[in-house]
Design an enzyme around this catalytic site. Structure first.
Site, PDB file in Angstrom:
ATOM      1  N   LYS A   1       0.659  -1.138  -0.064  1.00  0.00           N
ATOM      2  CA  LYS A   1      -0.034   0.054  -0.274  1.00  0.00           C
ATOM      3  C   LYS A   1       0.866   1.272  -0.077  1.00  0.00           C
ATOM      4  CE  LYS A   1      -3.781  -2.451   2.206  1.00  0.00           C
ATOM      5  NZ  LYS A   1      -4.658  -2.778   3.495  1.00  0.00           N
TER       6      LYS A   1
ATOM      7  N   GLN B   1      -5.092  -2.194   9.878  1.00  0.00           N
ATOM      8  CA  GLN B   1      -4.962  -3.239   9.034  1.00  0.00           C
ATOM      9  C   GLN B   1      -5.415  -4.348   9.749  1.00  0.00           C
ATOM     10  OE1 GLN B   1      -3.428  -3.240   5.910  1.00  0.00           O
ATOM     11  NE2 GLN B   1      -3.898  -5.472   5.975  1.00  0.00           N
TER      12      GLN B   1
ATOM     13  N   ASP C   1     -11.238   3.107   4.341  1.00  0.00           N
ATOM     14  CA  ASP C   1     -11.639   1.519   3.931  1.00  0.00           C
ATOM     15  C   ASP C   1     -13.105   1.532   3.616  1.00  0.00           C
ATOM     16  OD1 ASP C   1      -9.730  -0.162   3.555  1.00  0.00           O
ATOM     17  OD2 ASP C   1      -9.310  -0.649   5.569  1.00  0.00           O
TER      18      ASP C   1
END
Ligand code: NDP
Length: 280
Positions: free
Chosen positions: A51, A95, A118
Site C-alpha cells: 500500500k 490493518q 476503507d
C-alpha cells in the site's frame, strides 16, 4: 478477454498524480494515509508495504503506527483517536486481521467517517445502502471500476455475488444494485449454487474457496470476477477454475493480477477523495 487489473491499477495511480500535485499546490502538503498495524502478522506487513509503495507512486504520503500484539483495545482506540485529531492525516486504516483479544469493531469505530478510507464504518455502509454519497470499501469499488473501464454494462443485467461478508459480498451486491443490476447474493447455505450462478451475466466470486466456481456453473459469454485469494499448494489462486471458465466467459479476471491490484488502487482514490473533501 482477460481483464488486466494490474494495468488498470497502474493507470489509476498515474491519473492520481495530477490530483495529488494540485492538492500539494493548494495546501503545501500531500494527501496522507496513516495505517495502524498491530502485532507482527507477516502477511499484514507485506500488504502495508504494498500500500505504501502504491501511495508513493500516486503522490500520496503515508506512514504507519506500529503497536505491539499485546496492546489493549483502549490503547489502540486511543491511538486511532490521536490520528483522527491530526489535521495533516486524511485517511486512517487499521490493518486487519487484528490479534484475537482485540475488539476490532470498537477500534474501527474510533475512525471518523470522513477519514474512513476503507469504507467499513456503519455510516459509510449505511450511505451505500441508501444510495447516497460516501466512501465505499476498496475491493468492491475496484470491481465496479474494472467493469466501467472495460465497458461492461450493469443496467438490467443479472448479477450473482457469491459471498456475503461485510467487506466484500454485501457492499458488492449494493453497488451492483445501485448500478441497476438485478442482484442475487449466495452464501454457504445457498441451495443450488450452480443454478443460481448459471443465470449470471456478471458473476462475482468472493467466497474464499479455491476451485468453487467451475465451468459448468458459468453461462456462455458471462463476465466472471474472481475476488478470492486462496493459497493452494503454496500458490495464490482465486475461487474460479480459471483455465476452464475462461473458455466460456466473455471477460474474466485472473488471480493474481485482477481484483487484488484494484483494491489498493481504490484505496488511493479514497484517500484522495477524503483529502479533497476535507479541504472543501
Ligand atoms: P469471508 O470469509 O468473510 O466471507 C466468505 C463468504 O463466502 C461468506 O459469506 C460465506 O458464506 C461464503 N462462502 C463460503 N464458502 C462458500 C461456499 N462453498 N458456497 C457459497 N458461499 C460460500 O471472506 P471475505 O469476504 O473477507 O473474502 C472473500 C475472499 O476474497 C477471500 O478469499 C479473501 O482472501 C478475498 N479477498 C480479496 C481481496 C482482494 O483484494 N482481492 C480483498 C478482500 C478479500 P457464509 O456467510 O454463509 O459463511
Amino acid at each position: 478477454m482477460i481483464i488486466d487489473g494490474r494495468a488498470v491499477a497502474a493507470q489509476i495511480r498515474a491519473e492520481l498524480l495530477s490530483r495529488t500535485a494540485r492538492f500539494f499546490e493548494n495546501t503545501g502538503r500531500r494527501p496522507t494515509l496513516a495505517v495502524v498495524l498491530i502485532g507482527d502478522d507477516p502477511a499484514s506487513a507485506i500488504y502495508v508495504r504494498n500500500k505504501f509503495k502504491a501511495c508513493a507512486e500516486a503522490g500520496i504520503d503515508s506512514f504507519d503506527v506500529r503497536l505491539p500484539a499485546t496492546v489493549s483495545t483502549e490503547e489502540a482506540e486511543e491511538e486511532v483517536r490521536r490520528l483522527a485529531d491530526k489535521g495533516t492525516v486524511d485517511g486512517i486504516l487499521v490493518q486487519l486481521p487484528l490479534p484475537k483479544h482485540l475488539d476490532a469493531e470498537r477500534i474501527l469505530a474510533a475512525i471518523p467517517t470522513e477519514k474512513d478510507v476503507d469504507g467499513f464504518s456503519a455510516q459509510n455502509i449505511g450511505a451505500l445502502a441508501l444510495g447516497k454519497r460516501g466512501t465505499v470499501a476498496c475491493t468492491p469499488l475496484g470491481v465496479m471500476e474494472l467493469l466501467k473501464r472495460y465497458n461492461i454494462g450493469t443496467c438490467g443485467k443479472y448479477a450473482v455475488v457469491v459471498g456475503r461478508s461485510n467487506i466484500v459480498g454485501k457492499p458488492m451486491a449494493l453497488l451492483l444494485l445501485n448500478a441497476d443490476a438485478t442482484v442475487t447474493v449466495c452464501h454457504s447455505r445457498t441451495q443450488n449454487l450452480k443454478e443460481e450462478c448459471l443465470k449470471a451475466d456478471i458473476l462475482v466470486a468472493a467466497a474464499g474457496r479455491a476451485g468453487l466456481i467451475t465451468a459448468d456453473m458459468v453461462k456462455e459469454g458471462a463476465t466472471v470476477i474472481d475476488v478470492g485469494m486462496n493459497r493452494a499448494e503454496g500458490k495464490l489462486c482465486g475461487d474460479v477454475d480459471f483455465e476452464n471458465v475462461a473458455k466460456k466467459a466473455a471477460f474474466i479476471t485472473p488471480v493474481p493480477g485482477g481484483v487484488g491490484p484494484m483494491t489498493v488502487a481504490m484505496l488511493l482514490v479514497n484517500v484522495c477523495n477524503a483529502a479533497e473533501m476535507r479541504l472543501k
